[in-house]
Every structure is written in C-alpha cells, then in structure tokens.
Design an enzyme around this catalytic site. Structure first.
Site, PDB file in Angstrom:
ATOM      1  CB  SER A   1      -1.005   0.025   1.416  1.00 27.93           C
ATOM      2  OG  SER A   1      -1.586   1.264   1.425  1.00 27.93           O
TER       3      SER A   1
ATOM      4  CB  THR B   1      -7.336  -1.905   1.567  1.00 31.36           C
ATOM      5  OG1 THR B   1      -7.276  -2.110   0.118  1.00 31.36           O
ATOM      6  CG2 THR B   1      -6.189  -2.668   2.218  1.00 31.36           C
TER       7      THR B   1
ATOM      8  CE  LYS C   1     -11.785  -0.480   0.365  1.00 32.98           C
ATOM      9  NZ  LYS C   1     -11.459   0.360  -0.871  1.00 32.98           N
TER      10      LYS C   1
ATOM     11  CG  ASN D   1     -12.630   4.373   2.651  1.00 30.83           C
ATOM     12  OD1 ASN D   1     -13.287   4.869   3.297  1.00 30.83           O
ATOM     13  ND2 ASN D   1     -11.511   4.968   1.719  1.00 30.83           N
TER      14      ASN D   1
ATOM     15  CG  ASP E   1     -12.703   3.852  -1.201  1.00 31.07           C
ATOM     16  OD1 ASP E   1     -11.710   4.334  -0.988  1.00 31.07           O
ATOM     17  OD2 ASP E   1     -13.010   2.599  -0.696  1.00 31.07           O
TER      18      ASP E   1
ATOM     19  CB  ALA F   1     -13.381  -1.908  -5.968  1.00 30.03           C
TER      20      ALA F   1
ATOM     21  CE1 TYR G   1      -1.250   2.360  -4.663  1.00 25.42           C
ATOM     22  CE2 TYR G   1      -3.318   2.018  -4.533  1.00 25.42           C
ATOM     23  CZ  TYR G   1      -2.324   1.893  -4.019  1.00 25.42           C
ATOM     24  OH  TYR G   1      -2.039   1.331  -2.632  1.00 25.42           O
TER      25      TYR G   1
HETATM   26  P1  ATR Z   1     -12.715  -5.870  -4.467  1.00 24.70           P
HETATM   27  O1  ATR Z   1     -13.551  -5.995  -3.086  1.00 24.70           O
HETATM   28  O2  ATR Z   1     -11.355  -5.062  -4.300  1.00 24.70           O
HETATM   29  O3  ATR Z   1     -13.304  -5.177  -5.686  1.00 24.70           O
HETATM   30  P2  ATR Z   1     -13.157  -8.557  -5.066  1.00 24.70           P
HETATM   31  O4  ATR Z   1     -14.246  -8.660  -4.348  1.00 24.70           O
HETATM   32  O5  ATR Z   1     -12.081  -9.672  -4.960  1.00 24.70           O
HETATM   33  O6  ATR Z   1     -12.246  -7.397  -4.990  1.00 24.70           O
HETATM   34  O7  ATR Z   1     -13.764  -8.399  -6.503  1.00 24.70           O
HETATM   35  C1  ATR Z   1     -12.811  -8.773  -7.594  1.00 24.70           C
HETATM   36  C2  ATR Z   1     -13.716  -8.605  -8.894  1.00 24.70           C
HETATM   37  O8  ATR Z   1     -12.719  -8.617  -9.765  1.00 24.70           O
HETATM   38  C3  ATR Z   1     -14.668  -9.358  -9.129  1.00 24.70           C
HETATM   39  O9  ATR Z   1     -15.523  -8.858  -9.975  1.00 24.70           O
HETATM   40  C4  ATR Z   1     -14.074 -10.614  -9.950  1.00 24.70           C
HETATM   41  O10 ATR Z   1     -14.858 -11.335 -10.990  1.00 24.70           O
HETATM   42  P3  ATR Z   1     -15.543 -12.429 -10.435  1.00 24.70           P
HETATM   43  O11 ATR Z   1     -16.791 -11.970  -9.874  1.00 24.70           O
HETATM   44  O12 ATR Z   1     -15.839 -13.193 -11.812  1.00 24.70           O
HETATM   45  O13 ATR Z   1     -14.747 -13.277  -9.454  1.00 24.70           O
HETATM   46  C5  ATR Z   1     -13.112  -9.596 -10.789  1.00 24.70           C
HETATM   47  N1  ATR Z   1     -11.918 -10.635 -11.150  1.00 24.70           N
HETATM   48  C6  ATR Z   1     -10.843 -10.945 -10.466  1.00 24.70           C
HETATM   49  N2  ATR Z   1      -9.960 -11.519 -11.309  1.00 24.70           N
HETATM   50  C7  ATR Z   1     -10.346 -11.489 -12.609  1.00 24.70           C
HETATM   51  C8  ATR Z   1     -10.020 -12.029 -13.811  1.00 24.70           C
HETATM   52  N3  ATR Z   1      -8.834 -12.571 -14.053  1.00 24.70           N
HETATM   53  N4  ATR Z   1     -10.596 -11.475 -14.996  1.00 24.70           N
HETATM   54  C9  ATR Z   1     -12.126 -10.845 -14.877  1.00 24.70           C
HETATM   55  N5  ATR Z   1     -12.310 -10.647 -13.655  1.00 24.70           N
HETATM   56  C10 ATR Z   1     -11.717 -10.744 -12.384  1.00 24.70           C
END
Ligand code: ATR
Length: 484
Positions: free
Chosen positions: A237, A282, A286, A307, A322, A350, A434
């Site tokens: 981070s 993070t 969250k 957050n 956020d 997110a 980022y």
């Molecule tokens: P955050 O809370 O930071 O948003 P998360 O809940 O793990 O993290 O969400 C990750 C998102 O990235 C999800 O929408 C995930 O898609 P799935 O719902 O299909 O799991 C998406 N994601 C992660 N890896 C991916 C990949 N290789 N290709 C496409 N989408 C991906």
C-alpha cells in the site's frame, strides 16, 4: 536507536553499506556468520574502520544465521572479538561461553542475550524474556515470528507484561511483526534493526531510510498517535507514504503503519491494546468491518463498504472516503453532462462503492463481470443492468468505462480484463489500480484515443479526506505535490 544489520560477505562491502546509511543510523550489527572468512578479519581494523557503536553477532543456522561449524570454532572467533572492546556482543540464550562473559565484565562490552523463534510465539514467551535478563547487565533480546493476527496479539500481550524489564530488545519478525519494529520506542525496546533491502538481515527488516524518513521511528514516543491500514495483502500500500508525509508537514506527532490482518476481531483487540486511533481498510475487509462498528457516518447507509475507521471513545466509527475519492477526480477532469452511459468492470467491493458514487450523481450504470452470478447479484442489488465480461462488443455505446477488478495490478502488469478491446475517441477510461500508474487497460485506452484517469488520483483524494477524519485538521495541501 536505529541499528543497521550488516549482511555482506566482506568488511569492504559492509563498509560501503554502512557509509551509505550513516546518516540514518546510530549503530550497526556485524553478522560474522555472513563473512567469507571471519578468521581473516582483524577485529581492531573493523573497530577503527566502522567507527560506530557495534554489536558483534555470530549466528548459528539453528538460530536463523548461516554458521554451521563447531561451537569451539565459533567460541574462539567470538573470543577474539570480545577482547577488542566492541560495545555489544550477541550471545544466544543457550550459548555458554564463560570466558567471553568474564572478559566483557572487565572491558565494558555489554552482552545482548538473544532468543529467536521463527515458528511463532511460544506459550512460555514471557518466562523466556525474563530468563534472558537474569544476568545483571545483560540486554534481553527476544525476536519471534507472528504468523497471523492471533499471534500478533499474543506477542503484544507478552510485550505489555514485560514492561518492567528496562534493558531489552523485543520485536516481531515478518509482515505481522513490522509494527513492533516501527513502534520499538513505545515498547521500551533499546533499538530497532533494519538492513539493506538488497541483502535483508531478517524477515521484516525495512531499510534505514524507510525507518527514519517514512516512519520517523526515532521520534516516536509513548504519546505518538498510532494510525494504520489493515488488509490482506497490505504491504504494497502507498497509504503510509501519503499519511506519514502529511503528519510531518502538519507537524503532528503521529505514525501510520501497515497491519496485515487475517482475522478482524483479533486485530481490533490489538488496536485497542496499542491505542490505535484510526485506520484505513482495504481488501478484503471493507464489508466485514461494518459488523464491528458501533457508529456510522451517514454515507455508510447507502454504501455497504467502509474504508475508514476512527476511534470514538470506547467504540469504532466507520466512514467511506472512496466515494468522494472516486468522484472528485472524475468531476474535475470531465464535463459530466457529456457522459450518457457508464460501464463498471467487476462486481466486488470496489465496484459496489463506485456504483453508489455514480448513482449519486444520477448516472445510468451497467455492470460487466466475469462471473454471471456475482454480476447479476450486484446488478439486482444496485438496480443496474448486467452483461457478461465477454460482451465487449456492447461497450462501444458507453462513454465511461471504470475498471474495478485487480486485473493488471503489479506484478501482473501485462493483463487486462478487456483483452483485444478497441477503445475509441470520446470514451473515458478510469482504472482504480495505482500500481502500476499506467495499467495495460489505460495504455490501450490511450492508444485508442480515449481520455484516461489513473488510480493514484483516487487514492490521494480518499487519503486526504481520511487524514481529515483521523486528525480533525485540514490536509497540508501546500506540500501535496511533493507527497505523491
Ligand atoms: P474488491 O473488493 O477489491 O473489488 P473482489 O471482491 O475480490 O475485490 O472483486 C474482484 C472483482 O474482480 C470481481 O468482480 C472478480 O470477478 P468474479 O466476480 O468473476 O470473480 C473480478 N476479477 C478478478 N480476477 C479477474 C479476472 N482474471 N478476470 C476478470 N475479472 C476478474
């Protein structure tokens, strides 16, 4: 005191590292076990060339060092060094070299009586620390390796119990232990070790520059306010850079530390024990953190994602920065009336916060996600339309495309959730990642003539608002450019 552990294989190389870092440090630890041949080195020469307070350590493999020879050979090398009147010599708890102890009594060298445990926190940890300080004049050094949030709490509980021991060095190794290295003065530790990042002395060592410039560890006292960021992973981070620099510029006695967490309730107990005044949250906490909040800022009613957490009396209060963090950069770059349709790539935490932000300014949003189930559920919950991620052909109708997944983040910089997609002029591509500053998603958007916004602006904007919640002071904006 900040102690630089010298891990190079020759005195010449160690001198180079020492000279590079003299400005940051108060003393060094020379690790004889790392030298090619410690027998060929003259202790007197080391003393005069280093010309700084020095700990002599000859660590065996079983204690985390490199030495694999006989105890007799180790004893004879240490014996030579003990005669040279260095300030400190490190002898492990089980090491018994009476003749060396005798010499040190005469010449003023102090013994650091050490204990290392790379497996976790033993149940008798407190009694081990007490054992280390039995011999008058010895400095007790205890280094343990917390593997999770529960270990970290157990370690700090023991540190609390040994407050009465004056001469001590107590620390946690690894990512879970990093906070104890930074907060060493609060723990009553005599020193904190660090090393050259290219040749690290122990798990969790950071560089002397980070210790002094980023965390200002030498300036921390019992009164210093502790803030931090929790997550898993969290060590990458950039928030410590933003907050610590802002504390410095605002002349606040405060420090901001990354805390890896694998169990929220354990961390909250630790936060209470350490007197943590607030923390950023993070991935992946969250949403889960909301279960632990007794007070909530109004925006949390509409976004199920928090957050920022602040200590208010005996309870925790949650906020979400956020939302503004995302919107402010968008509104400052773009005439919002030009946006007709927004596409959000991803359906995680997110995406949820960003959809709320876009809806709050009246946008029509569609979710594009890999998993149909996750995408549909979020679409239903947030009143959006949903399309599978492979329906890239539909994106041509969208002016704003927001990338909220972790795809393309360091170290997988060659990835994008939209491989082969051709951006066009008039579109805006907004990536919340980022690291790297310019993701493949943003590069391809630029190549296609689309406008781009990177995640750093969102990070800094949400961090500024967070700083103000934590400290109840305006962010020192004058220095903002320098900060980031
Ligand atoms: P955050 O809370 O930071 O948003 P998360 O809940 O793990 O993290 O969400 C990750 C998102 O990235 C999800 O929408 C995930 O898609 P799935 O719902 O299909 O799991 C998406 N994601 C992660 N890896 C991916 C990949 N290789 N290709 C496409 N989408 C991906």
């Amino acid at each position: 005191m900040i102690c630089l552990t010298l891990m190079e294989n020759s005195i010449e190389e160690n001198l180079k590292v020492l000279n590079k870092n003299r400005y940051f440090i108060n003393m060094v630890e020379l690790r004889l076990d790392m030298l090619h041949d410690p027998l060929l080195v003259s202790p007197d020469r080391v003393k005069s060339e280093f010309s700084i307070s020095t700990i002599i350590t000859y660590r065996k493999k079983s204690d985390g060092g490199k030495y694999e020879g006989s105890e007799e050979d180790r004893r004879s090398v240490l014996y030579n060094y003990s005669k040279a009147e260095f300030d400190y010599i490190d002898l492990e708890l089980e090491t018994s070299f009476p003749e060396i102890e005798k010499i040190t009594i005469g010449n003023g060298t102090r013994i650091i009586r050490s204990y290392h445990n790379f497996a976790g926190i033993p149940d008798n940890f407190e009694s081990i620390i007490r054992q280390l300080s039995t011999r008058p004049g010895d400095i007790a050094k205890a280094a343990v390796y917390p593997q999770n949030s529960s270990d970290t709490l157990k370690m700090y509980e023991v540190f609390e119990k040994v407050k009465d021991i004056k001469d001590k060095i107590i620390l946690g190794m690894g990512n879970y232990g990093l906070s104890s290295r930074i907060l060493y003065k609060k723990l009553g530790s005599m020193l904190s070790y660090c090393s050259n990042p290219e040749n690290s002395g122990a798990p969790g060592h950071i560089s002397p520059g980070e210790m002094v410039n980023l965390y200002r560890a030498n300036e921390i006292t019992f009164l210093t306010s502790v803030y931090g960021i929790i997550g898993n992973p969290v060590m990458h981070s950039r928030s410590p850079q933003i907050h610590n620099k802002a504390y410095l510029n605002a002349r606040l006695d405060a420090v901001y530390i990354p805390f890896p967490v694998d169990n929220l309730s354990m961390f909250l107990k630790l936060a209470t024990l350490l007197g943590v005044k607030g923390f950023s949250v993070t991935v992946p906490y969250k949403v889960e953190i909301i279960n632990f909040l007794r007070l909530k800022s109004p925006e949390l009613d509409s976004i199920n994602s928090c957050n920022t957490v602040l200590r208010e009396g005996l309870v925790w209060k949650g906020f979400n920065t956020d939302l503004n963090g995302f919107l402010k950069p968008l509104l400052s770059h773009i005439d919002i009336s030009s946006i007709k349709k927004c596409a959000v790539i991803g359906a995680g935490g997110a995406a949820r916060a960003i959809i709320s932000a876009l809806k709050s300014i009246g946008m029509d949003v569609s979710i594009f996600n890999r998993s149909q189930e996750n995408g549909r559920n979020l679409a239903l919950e947030t009143d959006c339309s949903f399309y599978p991620l492979d329906r890239q052909d539909l994106l041509v109708e969208y002016n704003l495309i927001v990338q909220t997944t972790s795809v393309g983040m360091f170290p997988d910089e060659n990835e994008t959730p939209l491989p082969g997609y051709k951006f066009r002029k008039g579109q805006i591509a907004y990536d919340i990642i980022y690291t790297p500053l310019k993701t493949r998603f943003l590069k391809e958007a630029e190549e296609g003539g689309a406008a781009t916004i990177g995640g750093l602006e969102m990070l800094t904007t949400q961090g500024i608002e967070q700083f103000e919640i934590f400290t109840n002071q305006p962010f020192p904006l004058v220095e903002q450019k320098e900060n980031f």
